[in-house]
Design a protein around this motif. Structure first.
Motif, PDB file in Angstrom:
ATOM      1  N   VAL A  74      -5.112 -37.282 -34.441  1.00 35.35           N
ATOM      2  CA  VAL A  74      -5.063 -38.700 -34.082  1.00 35.35           C
ATOM      3  C   VAL A  74      -5.643 -38.866 -32.684  1.00 35.35           C
ATOM      4  O   VAL A  74      -5.372 -38.069 -31.783  1.00 35.35           O
ATOM      5  N   SER A  75      -6.455 -39.897 -32.525  1.00 35.26           N
ATOM      6  CA  SER A  75      -7.085 -40.122 -31.219  1.00 35.26           C
ATOM      7  C   SER A  75      -6.177 -40.929 -30.307  1.00 35.26           C
ATOM      8  O   SER A  75      -5.310 -41.676 -30.770  1.00 35.26           O
ATOM      9  N   LEU A  76      -6.409 -40.779 -29.021  1.00 37.43           N
ATOM     10  CA  LEU A  76      -5.661 -41.576 -28.049  1.00 37.43           C
ATOM     11  C   LEU A  76      -5.969 -43.061 -28.249  1.00 37.43           C
ATOM     12  O   LEU A  76      -5.081 -43.916 -28.117  1.00 37.43           O
ATOM     13  N   ASP A  77      -7.219 -43.352 -28.600  1.00 43.03           N
ATOM     14  CA  ASP A  77      -7.588 -44.748 -28.848  1.00 43.03           C
ATOM     15  C   ASP A  77      -6.770 -45.354 -29.983  1.00 43.03           C
ATOM     16  O   ASP A  77      -6.368 -46.517 -29.922  1.00 43.03           O
ATOM     17  N   LYS A  78      -6.536 -44.562 -31.016  1.00 47.06           N
ATOM     18  CA  LYS A  78      -5.761 -45.043 -32.165  1.00 47.06           C
ATOM     19  C   LYS A  78      -4.319 -45.351 -31.745  1.00 47.06           C
ATOM     20  O   LYS A  78      -3.724 -46.347 -32.183  1.00 47.06           O
ATOM     21  N   ILE A  79      -3.780 -44.494 -30.896  1.00 50.36           N
ATOM     22  CA  ILE A  79      -2.411 -44.699 -30.391  1.00 50.36           C
ATOM     23  C   ILE A  79      -2.337 -45.986 -29.571  1.00 50.36           C
ATOM     24  O   ILE A  79      -1.448 -46.813 -29.755  1.00 50.36           O
ATOM     25  N   LYS A  80      -3.312 -46.146 -28.674  1.00 45.93           N
ATOM     26  CA  LYS A  80      -3.338 -47.353 -27.839  1.00 45.93           C
ATOM     27  C   LYS A  80      -3.495 -48.611 -28.696  1.00 45.93           C
ATOM     28  O   LYS A  80      -2.854 -49.635 -28.442  1.00 45.93           O
ATOM     29  N   GLU A  81      -4.351 -48.514 -29.709  1.00 44.21           N
ATOM     30  CA  GLU A  81      -4.601 -49.650 -30.598  1.00 44.21           C
ATOM     31  C   GLU A  81      -3.332 -50.034 -31.364  1.00 44.21           C
ATOM     32  O   GLU A  81      -3.049 -51.218 -31.576  1.00 44.21           O
ATOM     33  N   THR A  82      -2.562 -49.025 -31.750  1.00 45.99           N
ATOM     34  CA  THR A  82      -1.323 -49.262 -32.502  1.00 45.99           C
ATOM     35  C   THR A  82      -0.305 -50.004 -31.642  1.00 45.99           C
ATOM     36  O   THR A  82       0.375 -50.922 -32.110  1.00 45.99           O
TER      37      THR A  82
ATOM     38  N   ASP B 262      -1.085 -51.881 -29.039  1.00 45.77           N
ATOM     39  CA  ASP B 262      -1.676 -53.196 -28.844  1.00 45.77           C
ATOM     40  C   ASP B 262      -1.413 -54.107 -30.044  1.00 45.77           C
ATOM     41  O   ASP B 262      -1.107 -55.295 -29.882  1.00 45.77           O
ATOM     42  N   ASP B 263      -1.508 -53.539 -31.237  1.00 47.89           N
ATOM     43  CA  ASP B 263      -1.280 -54.317 -32.455  1.00 47.89           C
ATOM     44  C   ASP B 263       0.148 -54.852 -32.537  1.00 47.89           C
ATOM     45  O   ASP B 263       0.414 -55.839 -33.228  1.00 47.89           O
ATOM     46  N   GLN B 264       1.073 -54.193 -31.865  1.00 45.68           N
ATOM     47  CA  GLN B 264       2.458 -54.660 -31.863  1.00 45.68           C
ATOM     48  C   GLN B 264       2.651 -55.795 -30.857  1.00 45.68           C
ATOM     49  O   GLN B 264       3.738 -56.365 -30.758  1.00 45.68           O
ATOM     50  N   GLY B 265       1.609 -56.072 -30.072  1.00 49.08           N
ATOM     51  CA  GLY B 265       1.673 -57.200 -29.145  1.00 49.08           C
ATOM     52  C   GLY B 265       1.897 -56.815 -27.692  1.00 49.08           C
ATOM     53  O   GLY B 265       2.250 -57.664 -26.871  1.00 49.08           O
ATOM     54  N   TYR B 266       1.674 -55.543 -27.369  1.00 43.45           N
ATOM     55  CA  TYR B 266       1.890 -55.087 -25.984  1.00 43.45           C
ATOM     56  C   TYR B 266       0.576 -54.633 -25.373  1.00 43.45           C
ATOM     57  O   TYR B 266      -0.326 -54.180 -26.075  1.00 43.45           O
ATOM     58  N   GLU B 267       0.535 -54.726 -24.047  1.00 41.37           N
ATOM     59  CA  GLU B 267      -0.707 -54.444 -23.336  1.00 41.37           C
ATOM     60  C   GLU B 267      -0.689 -53.039 -22.733  1.00 41.37           C
ATOM     61  O   GLU B 267       0.108 -52.760 -21.837  1.00 41.37           O
ATOM     62  N   VAL B 268      -1.552 -52.171 -23.234  1.00 43.00           N
ATOM     63  CA  VAL B 268      -1.684 -50.822 -22.683  1.00 43.00           C
ATOM     64  C   VAL B 268      -2.610 -50.883 -21.484  1.00 43.00           C
ATOM     65  O   VAL B 268      -3.720 -51.423 -21.580  1.00 43.00           O
ATOM     66  N   GLN B 269      -2.158 -50.353 -20.369  1.00 38.17           N
ATOM     67  CA  GLN B 269      -2.980 -50.447 -19.144  1.00 38.17           C
ATOM     68  C   GLN B 269      -3.650 -49.138 -18.804  1.00 38.17           C
ATOM     69  O   GLN B 269      -3.369 -48.121 -19.372  1.00 38.17           O
TER      70      GLN B 269
END
Lengths: 68, 68
Positions: A51-59, A61-68
Motif C-alpha cells: 500500500v502506498s503512502l498516497d493511498k493512506i493519505k487519500e483514505t 482525506d476521504d473521511q473528511g480530514y486534512e492530511v498536512q
C-alpha cells in the motif's frame, strides 16, 4: 514495514478516531493505525510494497480530514 | 407539542451531530431535532404525552454528551 506519523487536522472526537482508524486499518498492507486526538496525529505502520503512502493519505482525506 | 432548546457539551463534529440527531430523532414522540454545533445546543420538538424530557436528556447522555 514502515512507520510514519501524519499530521491530520479536523479530528475532534471518538467518532473521528473510529472513522480514521476504521478506514485506514482495513487497507490491505496496513498493520496498525493509531489516532492521537490531542496531538492531531495518526501513526501508521504499513508495508510499502502493498500500500502506498498516497493511498493512506487519500483514505484519511476521504473521511473528511486534512492530511498536512 | 413542546419545543425546547438544550445546552449540550461535547458535540464537536458531523459525527456528533448524526449521533445526537439519529438517536433523539428515533424516539417515539419526537417530531424534530436539530443540533447547532456552534451554539452547542439541541433544539427538540416533542409530544410530552409520548416522551418525557428526561428520556430525551438521557438519550443524549447515552451518546456521550453532557446535557446542562
Amino acid at each position: 514495514m514502515e512507520k510514519i506519523t501524519l499530521n491530520v487536522q479536523g479530528m475532534s472526537c471518538g467518532h473521528c478516531v473510529k472513522a480514521v482508524e476504521g478506514s485506514v486499518g482495513t487497507l490491505s498492507g496496513v498493520s496498525s493505525v493509531k489516532v492521537n486526538l490531542d496531538a492531531a496525529t495518526v501513526d501508521v505502520e504499513f508495508n510499502p510494497q502493498e500500500v502506498s503512502l498516497d493511498k493512506i493519505k487519500e483514505t484519511i482525506d476521504d473521511q473528511g480530514y486534512e492530511v498536512q
